[in-house]
Write a protein that holds these residues in place. Structure first.
Motif, mmCIF file in Angstrom:
data_model
loop_
_atom_site.group_PDB
_atom_site.id
_atom_site.type_symbol
_atom_site.label_atom_id
_atom_site.label_comp_id
_atom_site.label_asym_id
_atom_site.label_seq_id
_atom_site.Cartn_x
_atom_site.Cartn_y
_atom_site.Cartn_z
ATOM 1 N N THR A 52 5.823 -58.727 15.985
ATOM 2 C CA THR A 52 6.496 -58.892 14.696
ATOM 3 C C THR A 52 5.784 -59.790 13.690
ATOM 4 N N TYR A 53 4.736 -60.474 14.081
ATOM 5 C CA TYR A 53 4.187 -61.507 13.193
ATOM 6 C C TYR A 53 3.682 -60.959 11.857
ATOM 7 N N ARG A 54 3.092 -59.765 11.841
ATOM 8 C CA ARG A 54 2.591 -59.239 10.560
ATOM 9 C C ARG A 54 3.740 -58.966 9.590
ATOM 10 N N THR A 55 4.797 -58.375 10.100
ATOM 11 C CA THR A 55 5.958 -58.069 9.259
ATOM 12 C C THR A 55 6.618 -59.352 8.772
ATOM 13 N N LEU A 56 6.805 -60.312 9.667
ATOM 14 C CA LEU A 56 7.477 -61.551 9.270
ATOM 15 C C LEU A 56 6.599 -62.414 8.362
ATOM 16 N N ASP A 57 5.297 -62.401 8.569
ATOM 17 C CA ASP A 57 4.403 -63.121 7.647
ATOM 18 C C ASP A 57 4.504 -62.528 6.242
ATOM 19 N N ARG A 58 4.510 -61.213 6.156
ATOM 20 C CA ARG A 58 4.635 -60.537 4.851
ATOM 21 C C ARG A 58 5.983 -60.879 4.220
ATOM 22 N N PHE A 59 7.023 -60.880 5.032
ATOM 23 C CA PHE A 59 8.362 -61.227 4.559
ATOM 24 C C PHE A 59 8.378 -62.641 3.969
#
Length: 74
Positions: free
Chosen positions: A7-14
């Motif tokens: 999930t880190y890419r999605t949450l970083d973008r968020f």
């Protein structure tokens, strides 16, 4: 926020779009779960296509399912 390898890419973008200090613990929990679900269901032949698929599904879950009403357009 709790981030995993999934999930880190999605949450970083968020986090580039939303100030997470304005969210409740319950909202953050939903967002983390939405990121997990979105990344489990993503499709695409390349990493970039998979990331965009996960992001689109994540935005749908956050705003259309959980109805958090966050502006996630960049």
């Amino acid at each position: 926020m709790k981030k995993t390898m999934l999930t880190y890419r999605t949450l970083d973008r968020f986090e580039t779009l939303v100030d997470i200090s304005t969210l409740t613990a319950e909202q953050i929990e939903k967002i983390e779960f939405d990121a997990y679900c979105a990344n489990m269901g993503c499709t695409g032949e390349t990493v970039e296509e998979s990331e965009e698929s996960a992001w689109a599904w994540f935005v749908h879950l956050v705003n259309d399912v959980d109805r958090l009403g966050l502006n996630l357009v960049a």
